[in-house]
Design a protein around this motif. Sequence first.
Motif, PDB file in Angstrom:
ATOM      1  N   MET A  98     -17.991  15.346  33.729  1.00 59.11           N
ATOM      2  CA  MET A  98     -17.715  16.677  34.278  1.00 59.11           C
ATOM      3  C   MET A  98     -18.708  16.994  35.361  1.00 59.11           C
TER       4      MET A  98
ATOM      5  N   THR B 140     -15.420  11.385  24.949  1.00 65.90           N
ATOM      6  CA  THR B 140     -16.778  11.717  25.374  1.00 65.90           C
ATOM      7  C   THR B 140     -16.696  12.609  26.608  1.00 65.90           C
ATOM      8  N   ILE B 141     -17.288  13.798  26.508  1.00 64.09           N
ATOM      9  CA  ILE B 141     -17.407  14.667  27.679  1.00 64.09           C
ATOM     10  C   ILE B 141     -18.872  14.668  28.081  1.00 64.09           C
ATOM     11  N   GLN B 142     -19.148  14.353  29.323  1.00 63.39           N
ATOM     12  CA  GLN B 142     -20.537  14.332  29.771  1.00 63.39           C
ATOM     13  C   GLN B 142     -20.687  15.189  31.017  1.00 63.39           C
ATOM     14  N   GLY B 143     -21.278  16.370  30.856  1.00 61.35           N
ATOM     15  CA  GLY B 143     -21.622  17.162  32.023  1.00 61.35           C
ATOM     16  C   GLY B 143     -22.794  16.518  32.728  1.00 61.35           C
ATOM     17  N   PHE B 144     -22.777  16.545  34.062  1.00 55.43           N
ATOM     18  CA  PHE B 144     -23.904  15.889  34.745  1.00 55.43           C
ATOM     19  C   PHE B 144     -24.172  16.510  36.102  1.00 55.43           C
TER      20      PHE B 144
END
Lengths: 346, 346
Positions: free
Chosen positions: B257, B283-287
Amino acid sequence: MSETNTKVLFKSVPEGAATVDNFDVVSEPFDLEAASAALTENKVLLKITWLSVDPYMRGRMRKADGPKSYSLPFSIGEPFAGHGVGIVVKSKSPKYVEGDAVVGFIPWGNYVTVSGAAITRKINIPGVPDLPHETYLGLLGMPSFTAYVGLIVLGKPKAGETLFVSAAAGAVGQVVGQIGKRLGLRVVGSAGSDEKVNLLVTKFGFDAAFNYNKHTVIREKLAELCPNGIDIYFENVGGATLDAVFTLMNVHGRIPMCGMISQYNGAGYGIKNLGAVISKRITIQGFIQSDYLADHNDAFFKWMFEHGLDGTFAYEQTVANGIENIPNAFIGMMEGKNVGKQLIKL
Amino acid sequence: MSETNTKVLFKSVPEGAATVDNFDVVSEPFDLEAASAALTENKVLLKITWLSVDPYMRGRMRKADGPKSYSLPFSIGEPFAGHGVGIVVKSKSPKYVEGDAVVGFIPWGNYVTVSGAAITRKINIPGVPDLPHETYLGLLGMPSFTAYVGLIVLGKPKAGETLFVSAAAGAVGQVVGQIGKRLGLRVVGSAGSDEKVNLLVTKFGFDAAFNYNKHTVIREKLAELCPNGIDIYFENVGGATLDAVFTLMNVHGRIPMCGMISQYNGAGYGIKNLGAVISKRITIQGFIQSDYLADHNDAFFKWMFEHGLDGTFAYEQTVANGIENIPNAFIGMMEGKNVGKQLIKL
């Protein structure tokens, strides 16, 4: 020698919450000698002692042609199945002998025939503490493994961080919180009654807890109990709780997502604060415990034998007696009437 | 020698979308010799050649005492700042000499004095291809690094998988899609006009694309274009697009994200399908790209020098001429009027 064998069959798909009408409890005469004689290669005949009922089973009570999910739907007219413990009555598997106590994934009945592959663990073996059968469905069971994977493997906890657990007095939550305390975390939990909240603090050693039915402005209460923000949210409920959590998460926070019990019956809450995932670089990891068995089950047992059985680890369970009481026990569990792990003693 | 130095200052906090009233373009006489003479230790005087404007800057146009975010708010009355390229006019830093072309994080003006630490890279050095200055803000700039981190580091792509990219004709999206094609993915994109959709397929080599303003039942269109589901969703927009994606993600899918441009101005769409994260183990990965600079920037340049500069990699940019045109260029970008990377040529 004729006995009675009672089974619990999947009768119909619930609309919304499950009711007793969705279960069929049938008793039939059972000839143990005939069943033993009829056993085929690699099969094992078990007399079941304990069964586990778990919220994920609601997801399997669906139409065969419905939406795909991580587990197959139960088949209408067939027995439900889940984790259970039994004694081997007769074995045609080279791995098991009469008298072995085993844990496995088995159909719901007093006597069941399973393939050797359905058995996951022999429990009465040398070198392992002699524990009651139900411990393998409870403290050492699937929900505790779920707690271990979510908190230790995915949550990557560091001492001093704040952990928040929802449905904290449930089978998974009580273990999450106690593992968290042993790892040096500040542990905060939510539950649905004052009785459960009291249990969290007095019995499980949570630093703080609140009743979400009383403190409906969840964000406010959570902010008060988590003055340093939330580093790990062990997600069991979804909905408004999750939305409030997003606003309180710290940078590089982790959210292992294990269940959304508030949404199993089809509620439609819309999450508005997901944007926090970006600004706070949050990791959300949806998971199913079975994906982690191969890599982490041995470490889980090692950790639990070391820390979970040291006498300081509390464990709550609600026991229903008799296989015929499964429907009411299951329905009660989905309504949050149980405390801790719901088990059935046969 | 007196010249004019034009600066762009943060005048006021926007309510909703930014307008020209939130920017202050001021021109003042500039004495280059005096500025050079006044330079203190470790400082560098730069003549800026190109500036970058990017959507994340909207997030910095907020009140100093407002909610915390990953970047500090701009200061009212002070120049905006961002990535830019300039020529060293005078240096008191031991690392730079007059004539060096450098990339850095710098205030918006024709002439600016920065500390040597604000400079991230010298670009006219032996052994590196001699590229136009703007390439370091465009194809080799921050948005491309964002694309690289999100897709390669976090998306963990495997050949044959399906990648969906929203805001696909933007500065980040165009690079995500092209990296994806080189890794053997099926690449599908969405954009806000037929012109952009055409560009995605004909110029950037996307396998399929659609105009979300035309196909408002996003789920239906996406299902048609992603017959094998979605393995990686490179998230740039949030809202209804994200909600539709959840229903089409495959098991073990990944969602890096990166932005939710649809929500930067405070829209309040409620996400209803987040439960899919559990059943599909997503898997949601804010970055934020800057978190990954130390570990991955060298690999990014290596990859781009090898694949991005081979002549087959397309790159779209929209150039506005003159620093005084930054406000309109920024506002247009937030409305989606630009194609590809928005740059300012001084």
